[in-house]
Each structure stands twice: as C-alpha cells, then as structure tokens.
Write a protein that holds these residues in place. Sequence first.
Motif, short mmCIF file in Angstrom:
data_model
loop_
_atom_site.label_atom_id
_atom_site.label_comp_id
_atom_site.label_asym_id
_atom_site.label_seq_id
_atom_site.Cartn_x
_atom_site.Cartn_y
_atom_site.Cartn_z
N GLY A 160 0.83 -1.21 0.00
CA GLY A 160 0.00 0.00 0.00
C GLY A 160 0.86 1.25 0.00
O GLY A 160 0.62 2.19 -0.76
N VAL A 161 1.89 1.27 0.85
CA VAL A 161 2.78 2.43 0.91
C VAL A 161 3.51 2.58 -0.42
O VAL A 161 3.65 3.68 -0.95
N GLY A 162 3.96 1.46 -1.00
CA GLY A 162 4.63 1.50 -2.30
C GLY A 162 3.74 2.10 -3.37
O GLY A 162 4.17 2.93 -4.16
N LEU A 163 2.46 1.70 -3.38
CA LEU A 163 1.53 2.20 -4.39
C LEU A 163 1.30 3.70 -4.26
O LEU A 163 0.99 4.37 -5.25
N ALA A 245 -8.26 -4.88 -0.24
CA ALA A 245 -8.07 -3.43 -0.24
C ALA A 245 -6.91 -3.05 -1.16
O ALA A 245 -6.98 -2.06 -1.88
N GLY A 246 -5.85 -3.85 -1.13
CA GLY A 246 -4.69 -3.60 -1.98
C GLY A 246 -5.05 -3.63 -3.46
O GLY A 246 -4.55 -2.85 -4.25
N ARG A 247 -5.97 -4.54 -3.81
CA ARG A 247 -6.38 -4.65 -5.22
C ARG A 247 -7.16 -3.42 -5.65
O ARG A 247 -6.96 -2.88 -6.73
N VAL A 248 -8.07 -2.98 -4.75
CA VAL A 248 -8.87 -1.79 -5.06
C VAL A 248 -7.93 -0.57 -5.21
O VAL A 248 -8.04 0.19 -6.17
N PHE A 249 -7.01 -0.43 -4.26
CA PHE A 249 -6.08 0.70 -4.27
C PHE A 249 -5.25 0.69 -5.56
O PHE A 249 -5.06 1.72 -6.20
N TYR A 250 -4.79 -0.50 -5.95
CA TYR A 250 -3.99 -0.60 -7.16
C TYR A 250 -4.76 -0.09 -8.39
O TYR A 250 -4.24 0.69 -9.18
N HIS A 251 -6.01 -0.56 -8.50
CA HIS A 251 -6.79 -0.17 -9.69
C HIS A 251 -7.05 1.34 -9.72
O HIS A 251 -7.12 1.93 -10.79
N GLN A 252 -7.18 1.95 -8.53
CA GLN A 252 -7.32 3.40 -8.49
C GLN A 252 -6.00 4.08 -8.84
O GLN A 252 -5.94 5.00 -9.64
N ALA A 253 -4.93 3.60 -8.19
CA ALA A 253 -3.63 4.27 -8.30
C ALA A 253 -3.07 4.19 -9.72
O ALA A 253 -2.52 5.17 -10.23
N VAL A 254 -3.27 3.04 -10.36
CA VAL A 254 -2.66 2.86 -11.68
C VAL A 254 -3.34 3.76 -12.72
O VAL A 254 -2.76 4.10 -13.74
N LYS A 255 -4.56 4.19 -12.41
CA LYS A 255 -5.26 5.13 -13.31
C LYS A 255 -4.49 6.44 -13.42
O LYS A 255 -4.50 7.08 -14.47
N VAL A 256 -3.86 6.84 -12.32
CA VAL A 256 -3.07 8.08 -12.33
C VAL A 256 -2.04 7.99 -13.44
O VAL A 256 -1.84 8.91 -14.22
N LEU A 257 -1.39 6.83 -13.54
CA LEU A 257 -0.38 6.62 -14.57
C LEU A 257 -1.02 6.51 -15.94
O LEU A 257 -0.59 7.12 -16.91
N ARG A 258 -2.09 5.72 -16.00
CA ARG A 258 -2.64 5.37 -17.31
C ARG A 258 -3.36 6.55 -17.94
O ARG A 258 -3.51 6.62 -19.13
N ILE A 259 -3.81 7.48 -17.09
CA ILE A 259 -4.50 8.63 -17.66
C ILE A 259 -3.56 9.83 -17.74
O ILE A 259 -3.49 10.50 -18.76
#
Lengths: 262, 340
Positions: A160-163, A245-259
């Motif tokens: 989580g901290v890494g993400l 929770a880690g999976r949900v956070f990843y899908h949110q966080a990776v959007k920052v990169l992908r968008i």
Amino acid sequence: MRPYLAVARGSTLVSMVYRFGFLAAVLGNVVYLAVAFYLWKAVYGDADTIRGLTFDQTYLYVALGSTLFIVLKTYIDWSLSHEIREGIVAIYLIKPIDFQLYMLASSVGFFLLSVVTVTVPTVLLITLVFGVSLPVSPALALFPLSLLLAFIINFCFDYGVGLSGFYTESIWGISTVKDTLVLVLSGALIPIQFFPDMIRDTLIWLPFQAVYYTPLSLITLPEEGWEHVVRLGVQAGWAVILLAAGRVFYHQAVKVLRIAGG
Amino acid sequence: MSLIHIDGLSKHFKVLNRREGLGGAFRDLFSRDYSTVKAVDGISFDIEPGEIVGYIGPNGAGKSTTIKMMTGILKPTDGTILVNGKAPYDNRIHQAMVMGVVFGQRTQLWWDLPVIESFKILKEIYKVDQKTFDEHMALFNELVDLSALYSRQVRTLSLGQRMLCDITASFLHNPPVVFLDEPTIGLDVSIKAKIRSVIEELNRTRDTTIILTTHDLGDVEALCRRIIIIDEGKILYDGGIDKVTELFGAYRTLKVQIEDFSEATLEAARDSLDHRFGPDQGITVACREEFWTNITIDQARTPLSEVLNHVLASFPVNDVRIVEISMENVVRRIYDGALQ
C-alpha cells in the motif's frame, strides 16, 4: 499459479545473491538481542512477573519480535515507489500477470530464505547463550500458518505504501509513519500485555497486532487455548481484507499513470 | 484485416504550470494553473502483419506515448486503437500475451540473476511449453550465441549483450507483434549492426510485425520498408522509405572548427562557398554550437570532398567532423516541403 511460483523461485535466488546482507542483519540482531536482554533484566529487577509475564516469556517475545522484524520486511514500499517514479513499472504492465500477486511472489523469496538464515541462529543464541528456554506446546504447530498470514498482512502494508508512489514523489514520510505504527501497535517493541487494558483490548482487533503479537503469542503463551484460535481467525480475516483493499487501491492508483502519463 | 488499426488517436496530458522561485512554489500549493499538452493529436494508420515499420520523430514528438497506448499502458483520450482486433487498455492481461515489448532504456530481465533464469521465468509467465521453449532457445543461440551468456548475471553484461538478450526475450512467446522502443540507443556501430541483423532475421523467420522507434536513421535505413514520421503529436509522413532515404541519405553535415571563430568568419565562409560553388547548390552554413561552423551539403548536387578541400584551402581549420543528417534536420526539411 505456475508463473508466480517461477517468480517466487527467482526472488529466492536473488536473495541468495545478497548473502552478506543476511549476515549483516543477523549480526545487527545479535547486538540488539544482547541489549534487550540486559534492559529487560533491569526492568524486572527482583520481580518474578510483570503483568503476568515472566522474564523468560517477555525476553523470548521481544527477541523473537526483533527477529520477525527482519524476516517480514519486504522492502516493497521502497522498491515499488522507486520503480513507479522511474517509470520502470511499465515493465510489469506489459506482462500478462496480476500485479499484486507478482509483487507478493517477488517478496516471498526473501521471506522464505530469511526464516531459515535469520531465525535459526537467533533461536540458538537465545537458548544456548542467554539460557532462555523455548516452550514446546501444541500451539507451536499453528506457528507456520500464523507466520505466513503475518507475512501477507505486512506485505499488504508495504504494498500500500509503495503504491502511494503513484501519487507522491517521495514516500519517505509515509513509510516512516507505517514502520512506527506497525512496530508500536503490533506489540513488536513491547508486549501488548504492557499496554493499558483499554488500549490493549482495542489493539487486539486491529491488523497491526496480527503481524507480531498473534504469531509470537503461539510461542510465548503456550497455556492459552481458544484465544489463539480467535487471534488466528482475526489474522486470517485481516489478510483477506487487506489483500482485497490492496487490489482496489492498485486499480485506483494505476489510473493516475494510465491517464496522466508516466 | 490489419494487425494494428489506429484511427483518430489522441492523448492529452494536463500539466501543472509551475511558477518560479520560492514564492511561486508557495502560490502553486494553493492555486494550480494547468495547461493541456497534446502529446498525440489525432493520428491514424494501419499496420499489416509481417511489416517492419519505423516510427520516428524528434524528442517529445509523441512516439513513446503512442507505443504506450498500443501496449495498453496508457489509456487514449480519444480515438480508436486495436491491436490484433482488441483494445489494448481494456484487455491488458490478454493483450500482453500477443505482444512483445523492449524499452531500450530499461530491461525486463532480472538484474541480479543469470540470464537463463530470466528466460525460465518468462517461459512460465507467458505459458510457453517446454518443446517450444527449447526450439526458441536453439534459434536465439544460433542468432546471438546466447548460451555463452546463460550463466552471466544480467548486471555484468555489456549494454549491447543485454539488449540482444532483451530483444530475444521479447520474442520468446512468439507474439504476432513486437514493439522495440529505441533498441540501439547508446550502442556502438558493430553491435548496432548485430542487433539489426537479429531483428531482421526474427521478422523473416517468424513473420513477426515489428514497430521500431528510434533516433538512429541508420536503423530505419537498414530495417524498414515503411516509415511513419511524427512530430508534435501529428503524423508528418507515412509511406515508403525510398523517398525519405533519398532525402536524408544525400545530406551530410560537414562541421569545421575555424581558428578565431566569430560571426564574421561564418559570413566569410558563406560568401566564399557561394563564390566557389555558386548559389542554390544545396549548401547551407550555420552555427549551432560555439566555435563550430556547420556546412550542410546535398551530395546529389555538390560533392562533399570538393567542399572540404575548398574550406581547408581557404581557412585556418583546427578540426573537422562529418556527421549524418539528424532526425531534427529531416523533420525540418519535411516541413520545408522536401517531400512534396
């Protein structure tokens, strides 16, 4: 499953490359074990028990706690945020893999190897040099399972901290807060029995104690029975919740990169 | 049906306009002023199976952004993109199986492990069966003598060796399309040639479609029959390489360092060359870095050797270099109407 087994195998091989890192960790731990021995000796003074714990129980707990700290550390928080900042994370996004499982598999090697290379010398030192006995009880049989769950929960914290590296340039502050929270609230520094009752009763239900207190109590509190089962249940519950929770956070966080772009 | 279909593809980024200085940084905390950068701005093209396409352009032209959209890392702002019939960003894991990617600046190999271990891990990740794996490794071995590197740690490889391993690794699961992003960056001439021949061989034997982005016009000349030139997010040229080779193949830049360099020297050089060869002979004189006079020569009209002889005879020259025309120069010439 096979891809992740291959990754786990690879991460074990990587850990073996850094064998001097292990040596340094073990040596550092030896110093800490000696300091803790004399510190807690002084705390106990003439008292037989404090808060229902004997010196042997407390010392065993603290000593194994610091060992567990080395064993459970994944460094995923640092490596992942670094990879995000440098854009290396793209390498994972072009692979047909589940990102969380890949990260879990790539931390498991260090964990498996250090269980052996760090724990064995520590236990020998505690029993042979400091003369503290290791109680053998049926509860000990649950230890491997509990240790694995502790590893997964601690991985989730680090992951989580890494993400959060997707949102911020430097995770130094967040990582420090996480380390401190886990160390204090998990009972890694001081056994949970030493906290005031109200705080202790709250801590029991939080995920932090599941990292250290739950597995360690299987060794240091052999006389407890169903309490172990309850704690193990809480531990398993948190492992599931935090992985999700880690999976949900990843899908949110990776959007920052992908968008927004990398 | 084409393997890659792109229609009206755009990618816009919002970037924060940072203010200067400490006060500016403080104001940035409260009011944020964004502007939109159109990294890719409405491009369309189709790529057929088996093609090697050079996707080129100067720095910041939008090459990498397009590659990242084709590989499913970035989500397009607008437009259609289909690779092997599917949108990459919606089917990331599935799409990853049908493509291989090499980012020249990074490695997908495990840094601390022997080369062969990375191939074994990739074998499991891409679910390659043992028989195919053995066949592929035999082929790679034939192409690049890979077995000599098997037991070497990746971090001890030279950049060229690592790149050869990375390229062959991206072909391991026999994907229909491979993206090579700057595969020859920072490499010397002999290893570049090796890499080009490996890419060509893999394309020929597997019929793999290859999208190659590069700064090195030599890569394009050696490998591609078709090139797409992009600048500022728009396609400048899409077509056969012949016309473009003619254009940049004929040009060389002669760089000379003339003693006691000044604006006047530049003027004098210009006049002297004009006088000797006459105007409109494809010679331009400019100064792009201090002390160097750049003379760009169209060899179709004036032989470089004659210009060199003339300059050496007329000026006190300290140093001489001959360079191929740069990507930026090609793009500038296309803007100037060179391809019309």
